[in-house]
Design an enzyme around this catalytic site. Structure first.
Site, PDB file in Angstrom:
ATOM      1  N   TYR A  49       0.827  -1.209   0.000  1.00  0.00           N
ATOM      2  CA  TYR A  49       0.000   0.000   0.000  1.00  0.00           C
ATOM      3  C   TYR A  49       0.863   1.262   0.000  1.00  0.00           C
ATOM      4  O   TYR A  49       1.864   1.349   0.723  1.00  0.00           O
ATOM      5  CB  TYR A  49      -0.949   0.020   1.195  1.00  0.00           C
ATOM      6  N   SER A 204     -13.703  -3.619  -0.682  1.00  0.00           N
ATOM      7  CA  SER A 204     -14.452  -2.877  -1.701  1.00  0.00           C
ATOM      8  C   SER A 204     -15.960  -3.103  -1.603  1.00  0.00           C
ATOM      9  O   SER A 204     -16.622  -3.408  -2.595  1.00  0.00           O
ATOM     10  CB  SER A 204     -13.958  -3.265  -3.104  1.00  0.00           C
ATOM     11  N   PRO A 205     -16.550  -2.939  -0.412  1.00  0.00           N
ATOM     12  CA  PRO A 205     -17.988  -3.179  -0.260  1.00  0.00           C
ATOM     13  C   PRO A 205     -18.850  -2.225  -1.079  1.00  0.00           C
ATOM     14  O   PRO A 205     -20.007  -2.539  -1.378  1.00  0.00           O
ATOM     15  CB  PRO A 205     -18.223  -2.999   1.241  1.00  0.00           C
ATOM     16  N   GLY A 208     -15.875  -0.485  -5.351  1.00  0.00           N
ATOM     17  CA  GLY A 208     -14.760   0.264  -5.922  1.00  0.00           C
ATOM     18  C   GLY A 208     -15.200   1.538  -6.620  1.00  0.00           C
ATOM     19  O   GLY A 208     -14.651   1.917  -7.660  1.00  0.00           O
ATOM     20  N   GLY A 209     -16.204   2.214  -6.069  1.00  0.00           N
ATOM     21  CA  GLY A 209     -16.684   3.456  -6.658  1.00  0.00           C
ATOM     22  C   GLY A 209     -17.919   3.301  -7.519  1.00  0.00           C
ATOM     23  O   GLY A 209     -18.505   4.295  -7.961  1.00  0.00           O
ATOM     24  N   LYS A 210     -18.328   2.073  -7.777  1.00  0.00           N
ATOM     25  CA  LYS A 210     -19.488   1.863  -8.646  1.00  0.00           C
ATOM     26  C   LYS A 210     -20.777   2.404  -8.049  1.00  0.00           C
ATOM     27  O   LYS A 210     -21.728   2.697  -8.765  1.00  0.00           O
ATOM     28  CB  LYS A 210     -19.645   0.371  -8.951  1.00  0.00           C
ATOM     29  N   PHE A 212     -21.073   5.277  -6.275  1.00  0.00           N
ATOM     30  CA  PHE A 212     -21.174   6.734  -6.244  1.00  0.00           C
ATOM     31  C   PHE A 212     -20.430   7.450  -7.372  1.00  0.00           C
ATOM     32  O   PHE A 212     -20.785   8.574  -7.711  1.00  0.00           O
ATOM     33  CB  PHE A 212     -20.633   7.267  -4.906  1.00  0.00           C
TER      34      PHE A 212
END
Length: 294
Positions: A49, A204-205, A208-210, A212
């Site tokens: 990371y 990624s609950p 992964g941005g899908k 919002f």
């Protein structure tokens, strides 16, 4: 470690550093303290990371916070070999699950995180040439020396977990789970976790941005609209509904909140105190898939 020792909601630190919010030491220490105040005591790391920088930044921040080590649980992962300014010798991205690499990686993580032990070490991704006996030897040495307390995997299929479990106990499988990634409900992954007492942690609950992020994709827009309609029906926020969906599952899924915003983390924590019905769970599932169950 029993399931009760991990917080119900886990703070994912991947985007706290240079890959995201770029928090300085003081801000990161404050966020750690705020997480603990909400009851979020488990922090999810990986050696890669921030291009191999975030572990050390978090370690400095935790030291600055003055919090007691026994009040937190630290997860970290190893096995992905990724070139960065910190690792210029790596010429091509690959996986390394050798005994030597696992042990050396843990030693580096301990130094970066400024701790004497890792609560939970995960192999970050399955390698097609991983040797379960090699992994077992590394984990045995690390547990015997007290450098790690528990072991698990990340992104492993059921068969891959069984392979590793043949040599060393797998206590956790960290997998992608969201209304946009439902395969673990159908392919036996969560069933196997329940059968073997393995803790599933969901990265990624929010997809992964899908959920919002701006998009012109008509399929995704329709999916969002269906999910939004269910949320409006019950007066839920969209992210709250996603956490309710994951937390309701009997496998005792532990969502990993990837945000560095404390209000987002608080939404997840608040959701853990709300109970939904099975019928509501299936409404969310149907909205995610676009069809009712058969």
């Amino acid at each position: 470690m029993s399931k009760s020792n991990y917080s119900r909601i886990i703070a994912g630190v991947m985007k706290w550093g240079v890959w995201g919010a770029q928090l300085n030491t003081t801000a990161m220490a404050s966020l750690i303290e705020d997480c603990l105040a909400l009851g979020v005591t488990t922090f999810d790391h990986a050696d890669i990371y921030g291009g191999h920088t975030t572990e050390a930044e978090w370690g400095n921040a935790f030291q600055k916070s003055g919090l007691a080590r026994e009040n937190v649980q630290i997860i970290t992962k190893c096995g992905i070999m990724m070139q960065s300014d910190q690792r210029p010798s790596i010429k091509a991205k690959h996986y390394d699950t050798s005994k030597g690499h696992i042990i050396n990686s843990v030693d580096t993580s301990l130094n970066n995180l400024k701790t004497d032990y890792i609560d939970l070490l995960l192999i970050h991704r399955p390698s097609p040439i991983m040797n379960p006996n090699e992994i077992m030897k590394a984990i045995d040495i690390l547990k015997t020396s007290g450098k790690i307390r528990h072991f698990g995997v990340s992104n492993f299929s059921t068969d891959q977990v069984k392979l590793i479990n043949s040599s060393v106990d797998v206590e956790c499988n960290q997998i992608e789970v969201s209304p946009f990634e439902l395969s673990s409900f159908q392919d036996g992954t969560l069933d196997h976790c329940m059968l073997e007492g393995i803790i599933p942690m969901a990265w990624s609950p929010m997809g992964g941005g899908k959920l919002f992020a701006p998009t012109a994709n008509p399929v995704l827009l329709n999916q969002r609209e269906r999910l939004s309609n269910v949320a409006k029906k019950y007066d839920w926020e969209l992210d709250q509904m996603v956490y309710l969906f994951l937390l309701h599952h009997p496998a005792d899924i532990r969502p990993i909140v990837g945000s560095s915003k404390i209000e987002r983390i608080k939404t997840a924590v608040d959701s853990s105190h709300t109970i939904i019905s099975d019928a509501q769970w299936f409404e969310i599932l149907s909205a995610a898939t676009g069809s009712d169950v058969a």
